[in-house]
Enzyme design. Structure first.
Site, short mmCIF file in Angstrom:
data_model
loop_
_atom_site.label_atom_id
_atom_site.label_comp_id
_atom_site.label_asym_id
_atom_site.label_seq_id
_atom_site.Cartn_x
_atom_site.Cartn_y
_atom_site.Cartn_z
N SER A 152 -46.74 2.84 18.84
CA SER A 152 -47.26 3.95 19.63
C SER A 152 -47.91 4.98 18.72
O SER A 152 -47.52 5.13 17.55
CB SER A 152 -46.12 4.62 20.41
OG SER A 152 -46.54 5.83 21.00
N TYR A 165 -38.33 8.33 19.83
CA TYR A 165 -39.34 7.32 20.18
C TYR A 165 -40.30 7.09 19.01
O TYR A 165 -40.63 5.95 18.66
CB TYR A 165 -40.09 7.80 21.41
CG TYR A 165 -41.09 6.85 21.99
CD1 TYR A 165 -40.69 5.72 22.69
CD2 TYR A 165 -42.46 7.10 21.86
CE1 TYR A 165 -41.62 4.86 23.25
CE2 TYR A 165 -43.40 6.25 22.42
CZ TYR A 165 -42.97 5.13 23.11
OH TYR A 165 -43.90 4.27 23.65
N LYS A 169 -40.88 3.63 16.99
CA LYS A 169 -42.17 2.97 17.03
C LYS A 169 -42.79 2.80 15.64
O LYS A 169 -43.61 1.91 15.43
CB LYS A 169 -43.13 3.74 17.95
CG LYS A 169 -42.78 3.57 19.43
CD LYS A 169 -42.64 2.11 19.81
CE LYS A 169 -42.52 1.89 21.30
NZ LYS A 169 -42.31 0.45 21.63
#
Length: 305
Positions: A152, A165, A169
């Site tokens: 991401s 997150y 990622k």
């Protein structure tokens, strides 16, 4: 269709909704047999239901394809092993793994509970590790495999409220980089997709007119490019709203400081030269950095003779 997956078997995690659903449907449309994995939880990882995965399987079969659903929680290795075991019993091989399953637990770091950090890491990182581990030796024995990590921009570049997150990622990029080296001799290629799409993850973050442009199918076009037989290797492909770009990690040429100048003061004084992008390189292995620095040291010693 020039890109075909006839005779191949694909496992797509998180395939009940959004990007995973799109990936699974398009793989099946191009001839692949597909394992539609989905725990069926909410986007924060809570709950479980087989309804979404069953619907995708039904759509694939209605269109003449072959698929089955499996509700393995990718964070639990025994459940992933069962999914792969059923795949092998049914179809005898695994050619493609798309690690797509994910959850969000967004909060600023100061407000984030460590349990929310851990859960996101477990699903994104260990989920990718568990699924890859379960198919790795199968692909080695076949001398063929294509694995896709889902990264991401939050990991590559950062995003407020997504420290968990983003960390997860970026971790899958490090995982990919080493697997590329280890899988090379068995024609196992690993790439990463950095998507921007309108899914459950983004539905309340953007205005509707923007969301209408961010169709999952645009991202799936990139995903399939990364898992077919002529795919690249070690590519980070960013995709969304019809835009496609590659992301890279570069290291500058840097400087060499003799031992008497290896101090914080001298490093600070040479930061401009250290940051100079002229001659920067994209390394294919961590050892290349050491080779560069040792080369500079050797050259310095030679200059003293």
């Amino acid at each position: 269709m020039s890109i075909s997956f006839e005779g191949q078997v694909a496992i797509v995690t998180g395939a009940g909704n959004g990007l995973g659903r799109s990936h699974a449907l398009e793989l099946a449309a191009r001839g692949a047999k597909v394992v539609v994995n989905d725990l069926g939880g909410a986007r924060d990882g809570s709950g479980a239901s087989s309804a979404a995965a069953d619907e995708v399987v039904a759509l694939i079969k209605e269109n003449g394809g072959d698929a089955f659903a499996h509700g393995a929680n990718v964070a639990k290795y025994d459940e992933v092993q069962d999914m792969v075991k059923q795949t092998m019993e049914k179809w005898g091989r695994v050619d493609i793994l798309i690690n797509n399953a994910g959850i969000l637990r967004d909060k600023s770091f100061t407000k984030m509970e460590l349990s929310d950090f851990q859960l996101v890491m477990d699903v994104h990182v260990m989920g990718s590790v568990n699924c890859t581990k379960a198919v790795w030796d199968i692909m080695r024995e076949q001398n063929y495999g294509r694995i896709l990590m889902t990264t991401s921009s939050s990991g590559l570049y950062g995003n407020f409220g997504q420290s968990n997150y983003g960390a997860a990622k970026m971790a899958v990029i490090g995982f990919m980089n080493t697997l590329v080296i280890e899988g090379h001799k068995n024609d196992i290629r690993i790439n990463a997709l950095a998507p921007t799409a309108a899914t459950r993850m983004t539905e309340d973050l953007m205005p509707q007119e923007v969301l209408d442009m961010l169709v999952p199918e645009a991202v799936t076009a990139g995903a399939l490019t990364l898992v077919h037989k002529d795919s690249p290797n070690r590519l980070i492909l960013a995709a969304g709203a019809g835009g496609y770009a590659s992301a890279h990690l570069y290291e500058t040429e840097g400087v060499f400081l003799p031992q008497e100048k290896q101090t914080a003061d001298h490093v600070q004084a040479t930061l401009e030269e250290i940051n100079d992008p002229a001659g920067q390189q994209e390394f294919i292995a961590g050892s290349k950095q050491g080779e560069k620095f040792l080369g500079k040291a050797m050259a310095y010693l030679q200059s003293l003779k």
